[in-house]
Design a protein around this motif. Sequence first.
Motif, PDB file in Angstrom:
ATOM      1  N   VAL B  90      36.671  34.854  44.322  1.00  0.00           N
ATOM      2  CA  VAL B  90      36.785  36.101  43.563  1.00  0.00           C
ATOM      3  C   VAL B  90      36.248  35.797  42.164  1.00  0.00           C
ATOM      4  CG1 VAL B  90      39.231  35.569  43.122  1.00  0.00           C
ATOM      5  CG2 VAL B  90      38.376  37.853  42.674  1.00  0.00           C
ATOM      6  N   ALA B  99      33.186  42.976  42.270  1.00  0.00           N
ATOM      7  CA  ALA B  99      33.328  43.130  43.715  1.00  0.00           C
ATOM      8  C   ALA B  99      32.088  42.612  44.434  1.00  0.00           C
ATOM      9  CB  ALA B  99      33.589  44.584  44.053  1.00  0.00           C
ATOM     10  N   ARG B 107      42.278  40.920  45.386  1.00  0.00           N
ATOM     11  CA  ARG B 107      41.866  42.246  44.950  1.00  0.00           C
ATOM     12  C   ARG B 107      41.861  42.311  43.431  1.00  0.00           C
ATOM     13  NH1 ARG B 107      46.024  46.164  47.735  1.00  0.00           N
ATOM     14  NH2 ARG B 107      47.406  44.366  47.602  1.00  0.00           N
ATOM     15  N   SER B 108      41.260  43.366  42.885  1.00  0.00           N
ATOM     16  CA  SER B 108      41.306  43.584  41.445  1.00  0.00           C
ATOM     17  C   SER B 108      42.677  44.136  41.071  1.00  0.00           C
ATOM     18  CB  SER B 108      40.220  44.576  41.039  1.00  0.00           C
ATOM     19  OG  SER B 108      40.602  45.251  39.856  1.00  0.00           O
ATOM     20  N   ASN B 112      44.292  48.100  41.322  1.00  0.00           N
ATOM     21  CA  ASN B 112      45.389  48.210  42.296  1.00  0.00           C
ATOM     22  C   ASN B 112      46.755  48.013  41.645  1.00  0.00           C
ATOM     23  OD1 ASN B 112      43.894  48.210  45.075  1.00  0.00           O
ATOM     24  ND2 ASN B 112      42.930  46.604  43.843  1.00  0.00           N
TER      25      ASN B 112
END
Lengths: 499, 424
Positions: B90, B99, B107-108, B112
Amino acid sequence: MPAVTETIDAVQSVTEGPYKYGFETDIEMEFAPKGLSEDIVRFISAKKNEPAWLLEWRLKAYAIWLKMEEPVWAAVDYPKIDYQASYYYAAPVKKAGPKSLDEVDPELLRTYAKLGIPLKEQAILAGVEGAGDTPAEGGRMPIAVDAVFDSVSVATTFRARLEKEGIIFCPISEAVQNHPELVKQYLGSVVPQGDNFFAALNSAVFTDGSFVYIPKGVRCPMELSTYFRINAKSTGQFERTLIIADAGSHVSYLEGCTAPMRDENQLHAAVVELVAHDDATIKYSTVQNWYPGDENGKGGIYNFVTKRGACRGARSKISWTQVETGSAITWKYPSCILLGEDSVGEFYSVAITNNYQQADTGTKMFHIGPRTRSTIVSKGISAGHGQNTYRGLVKISPKAVGARNFTQCDSLLIGDQCGAHTVPYIENRCMTAKVEHEATTSRIAEDQLFYCRQRGLTQEDAVGLIVNGFCREVLKELPMEFAVEAQKLLQISLEGSVG
Amino acid sequence: MNAQFEAGPEGFLRRYEGLNNRLPGIRQPWVVALREQAANAFRSKGFPSRKLEAWRYTDLALLAQTGFGEALTPVDEDFALPEATAPQRVVFLDGRFRADLSDGLARSLGANLSAAEGLLGSVARVDDLPLAALNTMLFEDGALIDLPAGADGGAIELLSIIQSGDRPVTVHPRHVIRLGAGARLVLIERALGRGEGRYLHNPVVEIVLEEGAHLTHARIQQEGPGGIFLSTVFANAAAGATYDSFLLHVGAKLSRSEAHVSLNGPKAMAHLNGAQLLADGQHGDCTTFLDHAAPDCASRQTVKTVLAGRSRGVFQGKIHVHQVAQRTDGYQMNQALLLSDQAEIDSKPQLEIYADDVKCSHGATVGELDENQLFYLRARGIPQATARSMLIEAFLQEAVDSVEDETVRAALGTAVAGWWETIA
């Protein structure tokens, strides 16, 4: 005969309970007005008939103290001290020098007897003229004693014998009168007035303490000793000790202390300064047995002390040994400034905290000269609700080429309500220096206890034996007489902590 | 250009007030409350000063004197990435989630935030830690990894790249990681600097390890020569969980990594190992607080520091054994090697123990290369320079060898070798 005496002593020590020095002497005392102000500083200075320069020195210290804040970084916890609620000067009223034991105030006499000071010395301690020159009995190594009772030194023994060697051993107030040049040169040269909060307070109001000067090349023929006694209520004790060992000399100095059992907390803020010149050695041993407070943590002495030695000369050596069993709170870091090349600093310490005692103690070793060496051995024992902290600094400057330090701190925990903490600081700016530190914390091993119990020792004796073994490295550094006393003290201090 | 950004804590507070309605989570009251609490803490404390015991050896004057601005990065710029150290990756560029460059289970966080409710801010402390407060006040993005019970997340690299130039910039990423009961993950957190300029990278990592979870966490700091890296990790381990970490400081002008690890359940375990490799002009500080708050836990810590030129290394490690933490087994070792007569090491290992049935020990050694070892090698015909480098490499290798995971060990080995080449 000796056996009988021992038996009586033994029985007495049992019946008198854990802290046997907790009595109070009822004696006529002279006090300064309560509280602290510039006037009190002037009062003390006038009482001691001090020269103007010393009064100036005190006033400067007082001015610095007013601007300082009480330190809070130590791992100790106590209610704020009211510095105005204490007497800063208390002295037994001095009558004309008694000629024989019969004339000495019987209260003072009884005090020394109870404190366990031998009779011959006792005669001298109470200020009987001439008795000091009587040779000690049975060829036993004599010990010269300076007895400090509250704010003043009441007597110093074996002075004539020491003077023959050119050694000066006297109360510091007397040294100010008789050897002002030495006092002026060295006082505050190791611990300056503004060094820390308690040292500044001491510099302003110190009342007495011992002064020692060992001339060039002289090996002091006997142990020198100071016995500190806090007696009066609501007093603080602020003594100042200054020891100078000139080139090639050697001295061993002992310090002992006790205080009555009281509900109030009393402040003891001493300053000790040591100076060792070329090839000189100073060995400074302390058995600290101030009243520790009762089993609920009520009362006891606040022992906030600044002790520092300067190894100014090449190959000089200063060795601190301390057995800290007393005091409600101990805040104390005997230190060495290793300036001279190849000079040596040592620190051996046993600190016990039982019941609600708190101790934050350790050392500082400043390596400045090349090839300076230091050794630190610290043994902390916590029992009851005691909190025991080792706090030490080893600082090595860029010029201390080839410097060497070894530090060992061990902690022993007895019971699950106490605490043992280790806070070493290592600051090294010299590539060729070598510093090693190791620390362990553990409790008394079950198998060791079992082994002792199996051989018929009681639980308490077994713990005492193991604790003495744990402290052995330090205790062996003490002079004979002290080592015996210290071993007994360890056992007494831990009473009630087992089972 | 610098003049437009105010220096000192006021600059950051002004920025917070200015950004207030653009920061992520502005419509979520719990996020707003977290930020407000942090802002209040930061406002009252400011930057930590050396008068604080925990900051005795690290001076933040450099930080206080600089006015920092926002990093302005074109989001679609083509970017050449360094070789990955793990199969998943990541990537954050100047603190922003990319992304297009990322794959795997992270995930970001910025996108989120709702998924992190109840987790974000549950481990981190801001009241007495101004830098964590600063991060909480201003964070915009970071990684969110939430592994369900029993999952094996494999190995993932968390790469953060900051580009610097004439204008000092600042980034405050927030990473949140939770491993459900029995879950496993290998996380390689890597901070890379591009450019010579001044910048502040102030990440906070929050870690929750549920029963029996196992996290291997490597932190490799390879910031640029002008970088200021101030990071704080908070980790809570439940019963039987393991937090196995390794910190490597190689880059940056000034770096400090603080770890607050708490063993909250019986038989939890922590490794807080690390190495600092510091060359001329660098300051590195490894500070750890380890709480043994439950019985039967174990902890191991070995931190090595190598100092060359005019550098300064700091190690502060505190082990706190609570009264309930009976049968604690703690070991701490700190070693420093001085290669120059202008280097300085300050070391403060610390034990605070309130339980009696414990086995705790620590050791510290400071010195130069062992003359006897050098002599041994020289006597066998090895030239002085080679002999020295062999011994230094051996000293470092010992630290890296303590890492069990092969992926992590390889990543650390590469970073150490890279540093060594610049010194030799």
